[in-house]
Design an enzyme around this catalytic site. Structure first.
Site, PDB file in Angstrom:
ATOM      1  N   LYS A 212     -11.981 -18.754 -45.508  1.00  0.00           N
ATOM      2  CA  LYS A 212     -10.614 -18.342 -45.184  1.00  0.00           C
ATOM      3  C   LYS A 212     -10.293 -17.006 -45.833  1.00  0.00           C
ATOM      4  CE  LYS A 212      -5.768 -19.371 -46.005  1.00  0.00           C
ATOM      5  NZ  LYS A 212      -4.775 -20.230 -46.681  1.00  0.00           N
TER       6      LYS A 212
ATOM      7  N   ASP B 112       4.833 -10.827 -49.541  1.00  0.00           N
ATOM      8  CA  ASP B 112       5.643 -11.685 -48.689  1.00  0.00           C
ATOM      9  C   ASP B 112       4.803 -11.977 -47.462  1.00  0.00           C
ATOM     10  OD1 ASP B 112       8.223 -13.025 -48.634  1.00  0.00           O
ATOM     11  OD2 ASP B 112       8.569 -11.929 -46.772  1.00  0.00           O
TER      12      ASP B 112
ATOM     13  N   HIS C  10       6.661 -16.427 -59.840  1.00  0.00           N
ATOM     14  CA  HIS C  10       6.777 -17.451 -60.877  1.00  0.00           C
ATOM     15  C   HIS C  10       5.755 -18.556 -60.620  1.00  0.00           C
ATOM     16  CE1 HIS C  10      10.431 -15.290 -61.738  1.00  0.00           C
ATOM     17  NE2 HIS C  10      10.758 -16.114 -62.724  1.00  0.00           N
ATOM     18  N   ASN C  11       4.851 -18.312 -59.676  1.00  0.00           N
ATOM     19  CA  ASN C  11       3.840 -19.297 -59.275  1.00  0.00           C
ATOM     20  C   ASN C  11       2.531 -18.997 -60.000  1.00  0.00           C
ATOM     21  OD1 ASN C  11       1.589 -20.416 -57.720  1.00  0.00           O
ATOM     22  ND2 ASN C  11       3.113 -20.970 -56.182  1.00  0.00           N
TER      23      ASN C  11
ATOM     24  N   LYS D  33      -0.497 -18.378 -57.687  1.00  0.00           N
ATOM     25  CA  LYS D  33      -0.516 -17.069 -57.035  1.00  0.00           C
ATOM     26  C   LYS D  33      -0.928 -15.987 -58.024  1.00  0.00           C
ATOM     27  CE  LYS D  33       2.412 -16.070 -53.798  1.00  0.00           C
ATOM     28  NZ  LYS D  33       3.614 -15.677 -53.009  1.00  0.00           N
TER      29      LYS D  33
END
Length: 210
Positions: free
Chosen positions: A189, A75, A15-16, A19
């Site tokens: 990164k 995750d 729900h982000n 992301k």
């Protein structure tokens, strides 16, 4: 041989919006039309797993079953050697504020301080080795699935340094570098991160590329 995604719609079990944007950009070259679970109005399942794999699969399967489309979930978290792999799958939970602490959102400085305090309590010789993990899980509505695990090893430092990252990035120095994740440019990164490692494995398996 692992089942192949092919092109078409793929539900990103999040729900982000940030992301979704990040994952959609990584998968754009492969002809996938990514849509978030949030945009579809799907409920977020409780993350009751005790490992990254269990939680990633739980989220991917819930999205696939509810949407009737293949779904991708991730995750991730940080583990410290001195803390026997904690916080691990509970990485985000360690940043959760209690009701009496005001804003119910996450306080990552508090979480970083908790990790540092627990390591410091073990004495000056406590190892500062740590690693970030990322598990990507793809699930199909018929129950088929695939899992890809990524990892980045490094050392924990204190006090926090840098403001380019999030979560535990300001206290994590990846092996071979002097800067924390939060001091590295996003492109630097991304090239070495646990998520990048997992995505490289996914794209190599699903699309025959790295």
């Amino acid at each position: 041989m692992t089942r192949q995604l092919g092109s078409g719609k793929l539900v990103i079990a999040t729900h982000n919006a940030g992301k979704l944007k990040e994952i959609a950009a990584l998968l754009e070259p492969y002809g996938l039309d990514c849509i978030s679970a949030g945009a579809l109005g799907l409920a977020e399942p409780a993350e009751t797993g005790t490992t990254f794999v269990e939680n990633a699969l739980l989220k991917a399967r819930a999205a696939a079953e509810a949407s009737g489309l293949p779904a991708l979930a991730d995750d991730s978290g940080m583990s410290a050697v001195a803390l026997d792999g904690r916080p691990g799958v509970y990485t985000a939970d360690w940043a959760e504020r209690q009701w009496f602490e005001g804003d119910p959102g996450r306080d990552w400085f508090m979480a970083m301080g908790k990790v540092e305090g627990m390591i410091a309590a073990k004495g000056p010789d406590a190892p500062r080795d740590a690693w970030f993990s990322c598990v990507l899980a793809i699930a199909w509505p018929d129950g088929d699935y695939a899992v890809y695990e990524g990892r980045c090893d490094g050392q924990l430092t204190w006090p926090p340094r840098g403001n380019l990252g999030f979560g535990y990035d300001p206290v994590f120095v990846p092996n071979g570098y002097e800067q924390t994740f939060a001091e590295l440019q996003p492109s630097q990164k991304q090239a070495i991160s646990h998520r990048s490692d997992a995505f490289a494995k996914l794209t190599a398996d699903q699309f025959g590329s790295s």
